[in-house]
Design a protein around this motif. Sequence first.
Motif, PDB file in Angstrom:
ATOM      1  N   VAL A  61       0.831  -1.203   0.000  1.00  0.00           N
ATOM      2  CA  VAL A  61       0.000   0.000   0.000  1.00  0.00           C
ATOM      3  C   VAL A  61       0.863   1.250   0.000  1.00  0.00           C
ATOM      4  CG1 VAL A  61      -1.708   1.329   1.286  1.00  0.00           C
ATOM      5  CG2 VAL A  61      -1.899  -1.167   1.154  1.00  0.00           C
ATOM      6  N   ILE A  62       1.876   1.270   0.881  1.00  0.00           N
ATOM      7  CA  ILE A  62       2.775   2.425   0.964  1.00  0.00           C
ATOM      8  C   ILE A  62       3.520   2.621  -0.345  1.00  0.00           C
ATOM      9  CG2 ILE A  62       4.831   3.322   2.112  1.00  0.00           C
ATOM     10  CD1 ILE A  62       3.856   1.926   4.660  1.00  0.00           C
ATOM     11  N   ARG A  63       3.957   1.514  -0.966  1.00  0.00           N
ATOM     12  CA  ARG A  63       4.685   1.602  -2.220  1.00  0.00           C
ATOM     13  C   ARG A  63       3.814   2.209  -3.315  1.00  0.00           C
ATOM     14  NH1 ARG A  63       5.451  -3.501  -3.246  1.00  0.00           N
ATOM     15  NH2 ARG A  63       7.168  -3.654  -1.727  1.00  0.00           N
ATOM     16  N   ARG A  64       2.543   1.781  -3.373  1.00  0.00           N
ATOM     17  CA  ARG A  64       1.640   2.320  -4.385  1.00  0.00           C
ATOM     18  C   ARG A  64       1.399   3.811  -4.175  1.00  0.00           C
ATOM     19  NH1 ARG A  64      -1.306  -2.614  -3.965  1.00  0.00           N
ATOM     20  NH2 ARG A  64      -2.826  -1.610  -2.605  1.00  0.00           N
ATOM     21  N   ARG A  65       1.257   4.208  -2.922  1.00  0.00           N
ATOM     22  CA  ARG A  65       1.034   5.626  -2.626  1.00  0.00           C
ATOM     23  C   ARG A  65       2.249   6.467  -2.999  1.00  0.00           C
ATOM     24  NH1 ARG A  65      -1.965   5.153   3.302  1.00  0.00           N
ATOM     25  NH2 ARG A  65      -3.946   4.305   2.512  1.00  0.00           N
ATOM     26  N   LEU A  66       3.436   5.921  -2.726  1.00  0.00           N
ATOM     27  CA  LEU A  66       4.657   6.646  -3.093  1.00  0.00           C
ATOM     28  C   LEU A  66       4.772   6.805  -4.603  1.00  0.00           C
ATOM     29  CD1 LEU A  66       7.291   5.173  -0.596  1.00  0.00           C
ATOM     30  CD2 LEU A  66       6.340   7.488  -0.618  1.00  0.00           C
ATOM     31  N   ILE A  67       4.421   5.752  -5.336  1.00  0.00           N
ATOM     32  CA  ILE A  67       4.476   5.810  -6.796  1.00  0.00           C
ATOM     33  C   ILE A  67       3.492   6.863  -7.318  1.00  0.00           C
ATOM     34  CG2 ILE A  67       3.979   4.535  -8.916  1.00  0.00           C
ATOM     35  CD1 ILE A  67       5.042   2.027  -7.504  1.00  0.00           C
ATOM     36  N   THR A  68       2.269   6.864  -6.749  1.00  0.00           N
ATOM     37  CA  THR A  68       1.266   7.841  -7.163  1.00  0.00           C
ATOM     38  C   THR A  68       1.729   9.264  -6.880  1.00  0.00           C
ATOM     39  OG1 THR A  68      -0.505   6.254  -6.739  1.00  0.00           O
ATOM     40  CG2 THR A  68      -1.127   8.574  -6.899  1.00  0.00           C
ATOM     41  N   LEU A  69       2.297   9.481  -5.681  1.00  0.00           N
ATOM     42  CA  LEU A  69       2.792  10.804  -5.313  1.00  0.00           C
ATOM     43  C   LEU A  69       3.923  11.253  -6.234  1.00  0.00           C
ATOM     44  CD1 LEU A  69       2.747  13.202  -3.374  1.00  0.00           C
ATOM     45  CD2 LEU A  69       4.328  11.956  -1.892  1.00  0.00           C
ATOM     46  N   THR A  70       4.809  10.306  -6.572  1.00  0.00           N
ATOM     47  CA  THR A  70       5.924  10.635  -7.467  1.00  0.00           C
ATOM     48  C   THR A  70       5.424  11.054  -8.843  1.00  0.00           C
ATOM     49  OG1 THR A  70       7.367   9.072  -6.307  1.00  0.00           O
ATOM     50  CG2 THR A  70       8.035   9.752  -8.519  1.00  0.00           C
ATOM     51  N   ILE A  71       4.422  10.353  -9.361  1.00  0.00           N
ATOM     52  CA  ILE A  71       3.856  10.685 -10.671  1.00  0.00           C
ATOM     53  C   ILE A  71       3.244  12.082 -10.652  1.00  0.00           C
ATOM     54  CG2 ILE A  71       2.040  10.094 -12.322  1.00  0.00           C
ATOM     55  CD1 ILE A  71       2.525   7.158 -11.602  1.00  0.00           C
ATOM     56  N   ILE A  72       2.514  12.405  -9.575  1.00  0.00           N
ATOM     57  CA  ILE A  72       1.894  13.731  -9.464  1.00  0.00           C
ATOM     58  C   ILE A  72       2.956  14.826  -9.445  1.00  0.00           C
ATOM     59  CG2 ILE A  72       0.538  15.241  -7.957  1.00  0.00           C
ATOM     60  CD1 ILE A  72      -1.038  12.745  -7.119  1.00  0.00           C
ATOM     61  N   VAL A  73       4.015  14.599  -8.652  1.00  0.00           N
ATOM     62  CA  VAL A  73       5.097  15.587  -8.566  1.00  0.00           C
ATOM     63  C   VAL A  73       5.751  15.792  -9.924  1.00  0.00           C
ATOM     64  CG1 VAL A  73       7.366  16.044  -7.578  1.00  0.00           C
ATOM     65  CG2 VAL A  73       5.535  15.217  -6.120  1.00  0.00           C
ATOM     66  N   LEU A  74       5.970  14.679 -10.636  1.00  0.00           N
ATOM     67  CA  LEU A  74       6.605  14.782 -11.950  1.00  0.00           C
ATOM     68  C   LEU A  74       5.712  15.522 -12.943  1.00  0.00           C
ATOM     69  CD1 LEU A  74       8.193  11.233 -12.322  1.00  0.00           C
ATOM     70  CD2 LEU A  74       9.375  13.381 -11.866  1.00  0.00           C
ATOM     71  N   LEU A  75       4.406  15.241 -12.908  1.00  0.00           N
ATOM     72  CA  LEU A  75       3.487  15.886 -13.841  1.00  0.00           C
ATOM     73  C   LEU A  75       3.413  17.388 -13.608  1.00  0.00           C
ATOM     74  CD1 LEU A  75       0.531  13.324 -13.942  1.00  0.00           C
ATOM     75  CD2 LEU A  75       2.190  13.793 -15.737  1.00  0.00           C
ATOM     76  N   ILE A  76       3.543  17.799 -12.355  1.00  0.00           N
ATOM     77  CA  ILE A  76       3.483  19.229 -12.043  1.00  0.00           C
ATOM     78  C   ILE A  76       4.854  19.884 -12.150  1.00  0.00           C
ATOM     79  CG2 ILE A  76       2.965  20.921 -10.229  1.00  0.00           C
ATOM     80  CD1 ILE A  76       0.850  18.984  -9.204  1.00  0.00           C
ATOM     81  N   GLY A  77       5.863  19.197 -11.637  1.00  0.00           N
ATOM     82  CA  GLY A  77       7.185  19.799 -11.530  1.00  0.00           C
ATOM     83  C   GLY A  77       7.931  19.916 -12.838  1.00  0.00           C
TER      84      GLY A  77
END
Length: 216
Positions: free
Chosen positions: A48-64
């Motif tokens: 669960v934590i791994r999936r959340r980290l992956i999702t957060l990373t994708i969001i950061v990349l899409l914005i950043g």
Amino acid sequence: MTAAEHHIVPRQPPSSGSSGPSGPAGPPAPAGTSGDGGGTPPQDRRKVIRRRLITLTIIVLLIGIPAGYLVISAGQSRRSGKDKEAEAAAQGLREDWPSGMQRRIFELPIPGNAVGVQYYETNNWKASRMYVKFRTTSAGLDRFLSGVGTGRAALETGKVTISERDIKITGWYFGPGVDWAGTVHKNKDPRPTQNITVNMTDPAAPVVYAVSAATP
């Protein structure tokens, strides 16, 4: 009844899921439970934590990434403009005619009888400039000034209208001992403004120096 007459019933194997060797079979286990009565283990928290980290990373990349690209692009544009000007200063004017499109954009109608034509163009995020130098005839000078939108009467004797910045870039000389005359022809944006200085030492063969600057 004698022993010989006694009917012997063969022993039956115990049923699967029975509570004992001879007890009746128990009810079937409910769906989703194991035979030993325990529930399904909870979902692995690490997954669960791994999936959340992956999702957060994708969001950061899409914005950043787009935001970072804009910042880098703006910086590169500024540096590119300065680099082009430095390159032009190092190479000097190109001994050739600017294209017809360049002459139209910068409104520099070089007369057809011009000789020794030199030019180069620079572009940056603030402005685009075309530098031209050529020798023409007295009539050719009149045609050039008229094509720009001004005239010989606008030339001020002894005036040099090329800025120190442009002199430094081009290496042009506007010192004493020369009959200079100059004018500035201004237009409303986005049309370019022309700074024109003419060497009138030989009125029959004037040398024109012009800088046309357009703001995007």
